[in-house]
Structures are given as C-alpha cells and as structure tokens.
Design an enzyme around this catalytic site. Sequence first.
Site, mmCIF file in Angstrom:
data_model
loop_
_atom_site.group_PDB
_atom_site.id
_atom_site.type_symbol
_atom_site.label_atom_id
_atom_site.label_comp_id
_atom_site.label_asym_id
_atom_site.label_seq_id
_atom_site.Cartn_x
_atom_site.Cartn_y
_atom_site.Cartn_z
ATOM 1 N N GLU A 116 0.830 -1.212 0.000
ATOM 2 C CA GLU A 116 0.000 0.000 0.000
ATOM 3 C C GLU A 116 0.857 1.253 0.000
ATOM 4 O O GLU A 116 1.911 1.301 0.642
ATOM 5 C CB GLU A 116 -0.872 0.030 1.269
ATOM 6 C CG GLU A 116 -1.861 -1.107 1.328
ATOM 7 C CD GLU A 116 -2.369 -1.406 2.729
ATOM 8 O OE1 GLU A 116 -3.532 -1.825 2.851
ATOM 9 O OE2 GLU A 116 -1.609 -1.221 3.699
ATOM 10 N N ASP B 130 -7.660 -5.088 8.219
ATOM 11 C CA ASP B 130 -7.229 -3.792 7.676
ATOM 12 C C ASP B 130 -7.090 -3.799 6.162
ATOM 13 O O ASP B 130 -6.310 -3.040 5.606
ATOM 14 C CB ASP B 130 -5.902 -3.371 8.336
ATOM 15 C CG ASP B 130 -4.788 -4.400 8.126
ATOM 16 O OD1 ASP B 130 -5.065 -5.470 7.550
ATOM 17 O OD2 ASP B 130 -3.653 -4.124 8.523
HETATM 18 P P1 NAD Z 1 2.357 -10.967 13.003
HETATM 19 O O1 NAD Z 1 2.261 -11.875 11.837
HETATM 20 O O2 NAD Z 1 3.685 -10.623 13.542
HETATM 21 O O3 NAD Z 1 1.483 -11.563 14.220
HETATM 22 C C1 NAD Z 1 0.180 -12.042 14.048
HETATM 23 C C2 NAD Z 1 -0.097 -13.079 15.136
HETATM 24 O O4 NAD Z 1 -1.501 -13.421 15.069
HETATM 25 C C3 NAD Z 1 0.682 -14.369 14.972
HETATM 26 O O5 NAD Z 1 1.400 -14.660 16.165
HETATM 27 C C4 NAD Z 1 -0.401 -15.421 14.686
HETATM 28 O O6 NAD Z 1 -0.089 -16.702 15.227
HETATM 29 C C5 NAD Z 1 -1.609 -14.803 15.375
HETATM 30 N N1 NAD Z 1 -2.920 -15.258 14.901
HETATM 31 C C6 NAD Z 1 -3.353 -15.407 13.626
HETATM 32 N N2 NAD Z 1 -4.648 -15.790 13.613
HETATM 33 C C7 NAD Z 1 -5.033 -15.871 14.908
HETATM 34 C C8 NAD Z 1 -6.257 -16.199 15.554
HETATM 35 N N3 NAD Z 1 -7.354 -16.532 14.863
HETATM 36 N N4 NAD Z 1 -6.310 -16.182 16.908
HETATM 37 C C9 NAD Z 1 -5.208 -15.857 17.640
HETATM 38 N N5 NAD Z 1 -4.020 -15.538 17.080
HETATM 39 C C10 NAD Z 1 -3.933 -15.544 15.738
HETATM 40 O O7 NAD Z 1 1.566 -9.643 12.578
HETATM 41 P P2 NAD Z 1 1.685 -8.190 13.229
HETATM 42 O O8 NAD Z 1 2.757 -7.392 12.566
HETATM 43 O O9 NAD Z 1 1.666 -8.307 14.703
HETATM 44 O O10 NAD Z 1 0.292 -7.558 12.723
HETATM 45 C C11 NAD Z 1 -0.937 -7.992 13.264
HETATM 46 C C12 NAD Z 1 -2.059 -7.500 12.397
HETATM 47 O O11 NAD Z 1 -2.176 -6.080 12.537
HETATM 48 C C13 NAD Z 1 -1.884 -7.752 10.899
HETATM 49 O O12 NAD Z 1 -3.100 -8.219 10.365
HETATM 50 C C14 NAD Z 1 -1.522 -6.400 10.320
HETATM 51 O O13 NAD Z 1 -1.935 -6.260 8.988
HETATM 52 C C15 NAD Z 1 -2.282 -5.480 11.247
HETATM 53 N N6 NAD Z 1 -1.770 -4.118 11.378
HETATM 54 C C16 NAD Z 1 -2.688 -3.112 11.425
HETATM 55 C C17 NAD Z 1 -2.246 -1.807 11.624
HETATM 56 C C18 NAD Z 1 -3.250 -0.702 11.740
HETATM 57 O O14 NAD Z 1 -2.863 0.460 11.757
HETATM 58 N N7 NAD Z 1 -4.523 -0.989 11.879
HETATM 59 C C19 NAD Z 1 -0.873 -1.515 11.713
HETATM 60 C C20 NAD Z 1 0.018 -2.581 11.678
HETATM 61 C C21 NAD Z 1 -0.427 -3.897 11.513
#
Ligand code: NAD
Length: 361
Positions: free
Chosen positions: A64, A240
């Site tokens: 993005e 997101d």
């Molecule tokens: P990451 O991959 O480091 O961690 C994600 C974790 O979620 C993993 O440990 C995984 O095992 C766990 N997981 C997946 N499905 C699950 C479920 N159903 N129940 C419990 N745990 C589950 O990712 P991250 O960098 O920590 O990012 C997390 C999320 O936040 C991503 O989807 C990312 O796109 C989003 N994000 C949003 C923003 C925002 O501004 N809104 C900013 C950054 C990241």
Amino acid sequence: MKTSITRPRTRLLDTHDVARLLHLMGVPAALQELAGILKEDYLRWPDFDKASRIGAYTDAGVIELMPITDGRHYTFKCVNGHPDNGRYGLPTVMAMGALLDCDTGMIRLLSELTLTTALRTAANSALAARTLARPDSRVMAIIGNGAQSDFQAMAFRALLGIQDLRLYDLDQAASERLQRNLLNAHAFDTPFRIQICDSAAQAIQGADIVSTLTAHQGPAQVLTANMLEPGMHINAVGGDSPGKTELDPAVLPRASVFVEYVPQTREEGEIQQMPADFPVVELWQVLTGVAPGRVGPDQITVFDSVGFALEDYAALRFLRAAAERFGVGSWVDVTSSQDDPRDLFGWWLAQSVHEPEAVRA
Ligand code: NAD
C-alpha cells in the site's frame, strides 16, 4: 556577485537508527511524545488533504502507498501486509517512508517505518482507548501476539496505566515470547501481570479492553458477539484490508463504532461487513469535541482501526524532531549539488570521472 546558499539536506534513518533512538528516549517516553504529536495532528484534521491509500493486492498479501499533505509537508509510507512472510524470514508488516517540504519538494527525511509502524499503531490505539474506553479500565486482553503486540502493551501501560494482560495466540510460543519481552523490558517501576490463556474466549472474559492483532488473509472471527461484555472497549487492529476482517459482524450493531477515515475504513475495516450507511464516527471528531465518544459505562465501543496516512505523517514528524535532538541518523544525497542547479548533465559528467571502470562499463 555569487551568493552562497545553504541547501536543505536529507536525513536517513534506518531500522538500527530508529532502534537507537528508542533506546535513548525509552519506549514509554517515545510513545507519550508520539501520541502527543498524533493528537495535535488529529486536532487539525481539516488542514489535511486526505485520500484513501492505494493498495496492490495479491493472494499473498497487499502493498500500500499512503500519501497525505497539509500544504507544509508531504509524507508517504509504502507498507505491506503478508501474513505468511515468516516462511521467508520476513515480518508480516514492513514499511519505509519520506517527509518532503511542500515549498521545494525536497525530501527532508527518508526513514524506515517498520519499527515505527508498530510504535505509531500502538500510540494511535492507546490514544483512541484513552478517549473511548472506560476510565476505570484495568485489564486488557491481547489476541494475536505477533510483532505489533509488545508495542501495544507498552502503549496501553504508558498512556492508560494498564498493567494486567491476558494473552492469546494460536501459537502459544508467540504468547510466551511476548510475556518474556515485556518482563525483560524493565520499562516501568512495577512489572506487568500476565496470564497466558488457552482460548480467545478465556482471555476476553472479564477484560475491560480487547485488542485484536491477528494476521490472517481472509475473514476471521476472533471475537464473536457472545464474548461481549457491557462497557468493553475493542481495539480492532488486524482487519485492515478488503476481505481481511477479525470481528464477527454481529459485534458491530451492538457497539458504537469509531474509525480513522471513513472512506478508507468502509473498504478495509470491520465495517466492510456492514451496509454502506452503517453509522460510524471519526476519531478526530471525538478528540475535537464535535461528536461524543463514550456516553455511559455499559456502552460497548469499537475502534475499527486500519491505519491512516495522518498517523504516519505524525510519526515522521516525531522521528525528524527526535533524530535532530539526539543527533541520530546520517545525511544522504538524493539530488545533485552544483552551483548551477540546471546543469544536471554537467554535474553528472564531473561525477562520472570519479566512478570505477566496472560501474561505467
Ligand atoms: P504478526 O504476523 O507478527 O502476528 C500475528 C499473530 O496473530 C501471529 O502470532 C499469529 O499466530 C496470530 N494469529 C493469527 N490468527 C489468529 C487467531 N485466529 N487467533 C489468535 N491468534 C492468531 O503480525 P503483526 O505485525 O503483529 O500484525 C498484526 C495485524 O495487525 C496484521 O493483520 C496487520 O496487517 C495489522 N496491522 C494493522 C495496523 C493498523 O494500523 N490498523 C498496523 C500494523 C499492523
């Protein structure tokens, strides 16, 4: 007579520089400062020329581009979301960005935004929760214990004083890592009190605040309507992108829903599951007093966060000021530097004689 001018320079911050900056400042202080800058920018929301981000989607994830300007500075971030990146030894979310002067178009800051995205998302979540959650909130459940989660815990502690955490992740090793990191950070006078749970339902039961931070390509139901309790604040961060959600849609009509920027969230947030006229309020409206936030202790509030360009504008502004204060980063040339700025070819000729043969070949 030739006048000498001082050319503006470009500061470069790589991930090691930002890490150093956070060590020098301390993460809680950095989060406090960034949340303050972020709030300042939310309060002048109408000053910004805003647009939804431009996404390039594949089966593996999304890349993005997030531009924004207030006529003084122009910033952009390029960020990805690839939930299966672990298999390549890469994080799910990586980013870089820049801050430019609108008067000249000159790039003043080029920075990593991977560490910074985690910091700014956490500051943004905590700022929203400080505005929307019950003031007596004590316990937070964190569902999804990956890269963003440590920063979220630190921000909710720094801005709301949340000390009691309930952790749940599909991968228990992720929860154990988060617990270890938070206990090793020694950032606060007293340690976090942490419970690792066996299910999302167990973690959520009795929590005042629930942060969902999972990464999954597609619709998921990490939090279902039967888990809701009166007065809960839900900080929904992981849904997101189009088709990528975390909440059971039945949660949303039971709550008051707050968003960053309506046009982008209707496409990317939890509310993509709702009709186009589903009522929501933008966070800046609550912060400026234009719209009410929480109106009672039993109300359920949802911050349907997708990440908006204004947050990265604030983050780049924060980085620039902090890097200058602590003398962190290096200077890079992103343009030529000759006395006659229009003689670009002449400048290049002068440079090329110094190039090694191999490069010219
Ligand atoms: P990451 O991959 O480091 O961690 C994600 C974790 O979620 C993993 O440990 C995984 O095992 C766990 N997981 C997946 N499905 C699950 C479920 N159903 N129940 C419990 N745990 C589950 O990712 P991250 O960098 O920590 O990012 C997390 C999320 O936040 C991503 O989807 C990312 O796109 C989003 N994000 C949003 C923003 C925002 O501004 N809104 C900013 C950054 C990241």
